[in-house]
Design a protein around this motif. Structure first.
Motif: not given
Length: 348
Positions: A265-282, A292-298
């Motif tokens: 299923d496709g993503p309907s929503s995207v946000r980041l956790t408070q610590d910016n470590k993970y993307l929250i996808v509904a 999902l693991s939030a990638p570092p810069i680059g």
């Protein structure tokens, strides 16, 4: 024994007889379903200790939900949670505290069909932005309100859908995100004429625009949600194309896309956790929220699923938001006609 149970019963099904009985009932009823999930291998590679757990005491009085819950926004400074709902003769916006106490309902006639909402608290201004996909005289717009529900301004051309940039028009704008620099990112539209991402400057002039209907880089099919990470990248839930697309916040340059995590299923929503470590996808149609693991810069690399919340059938998580004060996640659920709160698992 029950560490991996992630099925969630809608709050309206939990009676305030006993919190303990509600929890035990949930575990007993849903154990066979979860066992099947584990047997299927869907949780392979995920953390044994889940990142978040349901706060069954939020809100204190779930009967305040009287319509279809489409959006949720958190003002982390004041600890206020705003809920957008649809339905005949129901208030379009509800206000709760992060502790779950009901504060206020807006019975405004200037919101027809709310879709996405976003709360800003940049000194000295506190406000709420609401995307309206209605077809009446206030529809196809993005509106800014005071915390008490006073209409401050309207972006777009009220009651007229279109693609014009001068004057600015929208067609079913799905969501808005306001950065700390007061720059505004808009995904337009939720199934309408437009499939585009627009960045507005602090003074509401157009900085850059990306998109048209298609499946190539910088094209969209139902762009549904947008957020900014802490290294200057804009993430767009390209729902119809079953992918996340990523852009440079300053230039609008396309950085990359993730597709491998969205086969079901496709993503309907995207946000980041408070610590910016993970993307929250509904994922609305399969009743799931992924981390999902939030990638570092680059280079963004490929997407990696760290954890999931598997909700009950027909809950249909639509949009999510995060408290940057407490780390709690709030999920707007169309099917269950409610919002739910999840808290970091290392907190009570």
């Amino acid at each position: 024994m029950f560490g991996n149970l992630r099925m969630v019963v809608p709050l309206k099904q939990i009676r305030p007889i006993s919190v303990i009985m509600a929890v035990l009932t949930t575990l007993f009823v849903l154990l066979p379903t979860q066992s099947a999930t584990l047997a299927s291998g869907r949780t392979t590679g995920l953390s044994e200790k889940h990142l978040y757990k349901l706060d069954i005491n939020w809100p204190q009085f779930p009967e305040n939900f009287t319509g279809e819950v489409f959006g949720v926004a958190v003002d982390s400074v004041t600890g206020t949670v705003y809920i957008a709902q649809r339905g005949e003769s129901v208030p379009k916006i509800l206000k709760f505290t992060e502790q779950g106490y009901f504060l206020q309902a807006w019975n405004t006639s200037t919101i027809e069909m709310p879709h996405g909402i976003f709360a800003t608290n940049v000194f000295p201004e506190t406000s709420l932005w609401v995307t309206d996909v209605g077809n009446g005289k206030y529809g196809h717009t993005i509106k800014q309100y005071s915390p008490s529900g006073k209409l401050i301004q309207i972006l777009g051309t009220p009651g007229i859908s279109g693609s014009s940039l001068n004057p600015l028009q929208f067609d079913q704008p799905a969501e808005v995100f306001v950065s700390r620099k007061r720059e505004i990112y808009i995904v337009d539209g939720d199934g309408g004429l437009n499939n585009r991402l627009i960045k507005l400057e602090k003074g509401f002039g157009i900085d850059w625009i990306k998109g048209e209907k298609g499946d190539k880089p910088s094209q969209f099919y139902i762009p549904h949600s947008v957020t900014e990470d802490n290294v200057g990248r804009i993430w767009v839930a390209d729902r119809g194309n079953k992918r996340l697309q990523v852009f440079d916040a300053e230039t609008g340059e396309w950085i990359g896309a993730w597709t491998s995590c969205f086969k079901g299923d496709g993503p309907s929503s995207v946000r980041l956790t408070q610590d910016n470590k993970y993307l929250i996808v509904a994922q609305l149609n399969i009743n799931r929220v992924m981390f999902l693991s939030a990638p570092p810069i680059g280079d963004i690399g490929v997407c990696h699923i760290v954890d999931t919340i598997q909700l009950s059938d027909d809950v249909k998580p639509h949009l999510v938001d995060v408290s940057h004060k407490t780390g709690a996640i709030y999920i707007a659920e169309i099917g269950a006609q409610q919002a739910q709160k999840f808290v970091p698992n290392d907190r009570k």
